[in-house]
Write a protein that holds these residues in place. Structure first.
Motif, PDB file in Angstrom:
ATOM      1  N   ALA A  14       0.827  -1.210   0.000  1.00 19.36           N
ATOM      2  CA  ALA A  14       0.000   0.000   0.000  1.00 19.36           C
ATOM      3  C   ALA A  14       0.858   1.256   0.000  1.00 19.36           C
ATOM      4  O   ALA A  14       0.565   2.231  -0.712  1.00 19.36           O
ATOM      5  N   CYS A  17       2.354   1.724  -3.378  1.00 21.37           N
ATOM      6  CA  CYS A  17       1.335   2.157  -4.332  1.00 21.37           C
ATOM      7  C   CYS A  17       0.992   3.639  -4.163  1.00 21.37           C
ATOM      8  O   CYS A  17       0.586   4.293  -5.127  1.00 21.37           O
ATOM      9  N   MET A  18       1.165   4.167  -2.958  1.00 17.81           N
ATOM     10  CA  MET A  18       0.929   5.597  -2.754  1.00 17.81           C
ATOM     11  C   MET A  18       1.905   6.426  -3.575  1.00 17.81           C
ATOM     12  O   MET A  18       1.540   7.466  -4.139  1.00 17.81           O
ATOM     13  N   LEU A  21       0.814   6.321  -7.108  1.00 15.38           N
ATOM     14  CA  LEU A  21      -0.391   7.113  -7.306  1.00 15.38           C
ATOM     15  C   LEU A  21      -0.066   8.574  -7.573  1.00 15.38           C
ATOM     16  O   LEU A  21      -0.582   9.170  -8.524  1.00 15.38           O
ATOM     17  N   SER A  24       1.796   8.914 -11.022  1.00 14.19           N
ATOM     18  CA  SER A  24       0.905   8.692 -12.161  1.00 14.19           C
ATOM     19  C   SER A  24      -0.195   9.743 -12.215  1.00 14.19           C
ATOM     20  O   SER A  24      -0.562  10.221 -13.296  1.00 14.19           O
ATOM     21  N   ASN A 117       9.196   5.082  -8.251  1.00 12.58           N
ATOM     22  CA  ASN A 117       8.589   3.896  -8.868  1.00 12.58           C
ATOM     23  C   ASN A 117       9.521   2.698  -9.002  1.00 12.58           C
ATOM     24  O   ASN A 117       9.157   1.583  -8.612  1.00 12.58           O
ATOM     25  N   TRP A 141      -0.565  -3.168  -8.218  1.00 11.20           N
ATOM     26  CA  TRP A 141       0.283  -2.043  -8.653  1.00 11.20           C
ATOM     27  C   TRP A 141      -0.241  -1.463  -9.971  1.00 11.20           C
ATOM     28  O   TRP A 141      -0.372  -0.251 -10.132  1.00 11.20           O
ATOM     29  N   VAL A 144      -3.397   0.616  -9.651  1.00  6.80           N
ATOM     30  CA  VAL A 144      -3.192   1.987  -9.180  1.00  6.80           C
ATOM     31  C   VAL A 144      -3.011   2.935 -10.363  1.00  6.80           C
ATOM     32  O   VAL A 144      -3.457   4.081 -10.324  1.00  6.80           O
ATOM     33  N   LEU A 147      -6.378   3.591 -11.401  1.00  6.75           N
ATOM     34  CA  LEU A 147      -7.017   4.512 -10.458  1.00  6.75           C
ATOM     35  C   LEU A 147      -6.587   5.949 -10.724  1.00  6.75           C
ATOM     36  O   LEU A 147      -7.414   6.867 -10.693  1.00  6.75           O
ATOM     37  N   SER A 148      -5.305   6.128 -11.006  1.00  7.87           N
ATOM     38  CA  SER A 148      -4.828   7.491 -11.292  1.00  7.87           C
ATOM     39  C   SER A 148      -5.443   8.026 -12.578  1.00  7.87           C
ATOM     40  O   SER A 148      -5.752   9.213 -12.689  1.00  7.87           O
ATOM     41  N   PHE A 312      -8.640   0.680 -14.878  1.00  9.21           N
ATOM     42  CA  PHE A 312      -8.678   0.361 -13.454  1.00  9.21           C
ATOM     43  C   PHE A 312      -9.210  -1.048 -13.207  1.00  9.21           C
ATOM     44  O   PHE A 312      -8.670  -1.803 -12.389  1.00  9.21           O
TER      45      PHE A 312
END
Length: 482
Positions: A14, A17-18, A21, A24, A117, A141, A144, A147-148, A312
């Motif tokens: 997590a 991945c932040m 995020l 990206s 990254n 990963w 994410v 998600l971005s 996503f």
């Protein structure tokens, strides 16, 4: 790295991945803000290209250095340094007085991003040692990124319309600070068992190659042949010098031995092709939606959701498929979807119809959602764990180089086609060669996805791994590179 509990491994994932995020998100958010930047800072098409490419170019140039440095001095240490620099660069970008300073501060941002990254991927690779668990983690990963893409256009559109383009950089500040604190508290330090020596000559050659090539492409439509040809020549010289210099190094910046593996080489070219398509797709779509259709930044963000949501949703599915069936099926789906998407724009002028525009966005989102996990998994699979930072950095470099070239090439094609006319009058016709280029990128993903994932390709990967380990052991015994 000590063996961590399942919960601790999930927390490390997590945190990593932040970082992905914010790096990206920064690109997708900024794409929506390009027309606003164009108006407020009086930027030309090449100026808009530089706001994107200054960032991705520095990332591409420094990722391999960051990966090898992290393996040498400590991954957590480099990762935390990257978070500090990236967050500071984001603050400076929000204060930029003009386009030139914005480009400079974007480069500061990228220096920090280069330490995030590839180092985060190296941390994940060393944390998740089980191949199936690693594939699932890489799928998360990849999600994410989706998600971005989903959040970026909406967040960017909302911020640009309500506050202004400077606010898009404020999003990075709280996320960067929280990630920094969590990394300090929960991520264990790790490094390669044997330190790799720096390769300053190789690093300079990489910067010269990427920088001069990008400059020549972006400025070609605006300058004379005499002003751009020297940079093209410099890029060629730097490439030839790099190919001659790196094999002579006991511990090179770019380990060309990795490319003896057909899957690794294929993953590298697929990454360049897929991310060139992404960079060009976002660049053309943003300018079309706002400058031709006259939509607001928020409305443009909503129109891009049909591309972002499938990315996503498909990314974790791709990760599971890679873990259970290997990389071929996800790559075939990715290449096929991206190729058909490009053809809709190139052959049928998808921009001129809401239905075909929606179909083009959906197909591209599906294709890009499936492409990330097999790239990353192939890049690090079969490599010694003490080379994880370098191997993952090559994959990340390929992504950023692809995005840089995508924006540079398609922006140059668009600028040459538009000339002194307005976007509204000439965009569809001027952008058609660019859509053919994106179609070719999708076809490359499809073809290489088939060719580099079969039995022959796997045999080259096994031979490359054995030779690499054998050469490393001989070097260790003789003291070469120690």
């Amino acid at each position: 790295m000590p063996q961590l509990s399942h919960g601790r491994r999930m927390l490390v994932l997590a945190i990593c991945c932040m970082s992905l995020l914010i790096v990206s998100l920064d690109n997708t958010v900024l794409n929506v803000a390009l027309p606003s930047l164009q108006r407020e800072l009086d930027a030309s098409t090449s100026g808009l290209q530089w706001t994107i490419d200054a960032y991705t170019l520095v990332l591409a140039s420094l990722l391999m250095l960051a990966g090898s440095t992290a393996d040498r001095i400590g991954r957590r240490r480099v990762f935390m340094s990257g978070l500090v620099v990236f967050t500071l660069g984001s603050l400076l970008c929000s204060l930029a007085p003009d386009l030139n300073w914005l480009v400079v501060f974007r480069m500061v941002q990228a220096v920090g991003g280069s330490m995030l990254n590839p180092v985060a991927m190296s941390i994940i690779t060393n944390t998740f040692t089980d191949p199936r668990e690693r594939a699932r983690a890489i799928g998360v990963w990849g999600a994410v990124v989706g998600l971005s893409m989903a959040a970026g256009p909406l967040v960017g559109g909302l911020l640009v319309d309500s506050v202004g383009w400077r606010s898009i950089f404020w999003v990075n500040l709280p996320v960067g600070l929280v990630a920094l604190l969590l990394t300090w508290r929960f991520v264990p330090e790790s490094r390669a068992p044997r330190a790799r020596r720096p390769d300053p000559v190789g690093q300079v050659l990489v910067i010269a190659l990427f920088g001069s090539l990008t400059y020549a492409i972006i400025e070609a439509p605006h300058g004379s042949l005499g002003s751009t040809l020297p940079f093209a020549a410099l890029a060629l010289i730097a490439l030839l010098a790099l190919l001659r210099h790196e094999p002579r190094r006991p511990e090179p910046l770019i380990d060309l031995r990795f490319f003896r593996s057909a899957p690794f080489s294929g993953a590298t070219v697929i990454a360049v092709s897929a991310f060139a398509a992404l960079g060009g797709f976002l660049f053309l779509s943003t300018l079309y939606l706002q400058n031709v259709r006259g939509l607001s930044a928020m409305e443009a963000g909503l129109w891009m959701l049909p591309m972002a949501v499938p990315t996503f949703l498909c990314a974790p599915l791709s990760g599971r498929l890679v873990g259970s069936r290997g990389p071929r099926l996800p790559l075939v789906i990715a290449g096929g979807a991206m190729t058909v998407s490009g053809l809709l724009f190139a052959l049928f002028e998808a921009e001129t119809s809401n239905a075909t525009l929606l179909a083009g966005y959906l197909l591209f989102g599906v294709g890009f959602g499936f492409v990330n996990a097999p790239i990353t998994n192939t890049a690090v699979s079969g490599m010694p764990t003490d080379q994880a930072g370098v191997a993952s950095a090559v994959a990340s470099t390929s992504r950023q180089l692809g995005q840089t070239l995508g924006v540079a090439v398609l922006g140059a094609v668009l600028a040459a086609g538009v000339g002194s006319s307005s976007y509204a009058d000439t965009f569809v016709t001027a952008s058609r060669p660019g859509w053919w280029i994106l179609t070719a990128c999708g076809a490359a993903v499809l073809t290489l996805g088939v060719v580099t994932t079969g039995r022959w390709a796997r045999s080259t990967a096994e031979r490359a791994a054995r030779r690499l380990k054998g050469e490393e052991e001989r070097a260790r015994r003789t003291g070469v590179g120690a």
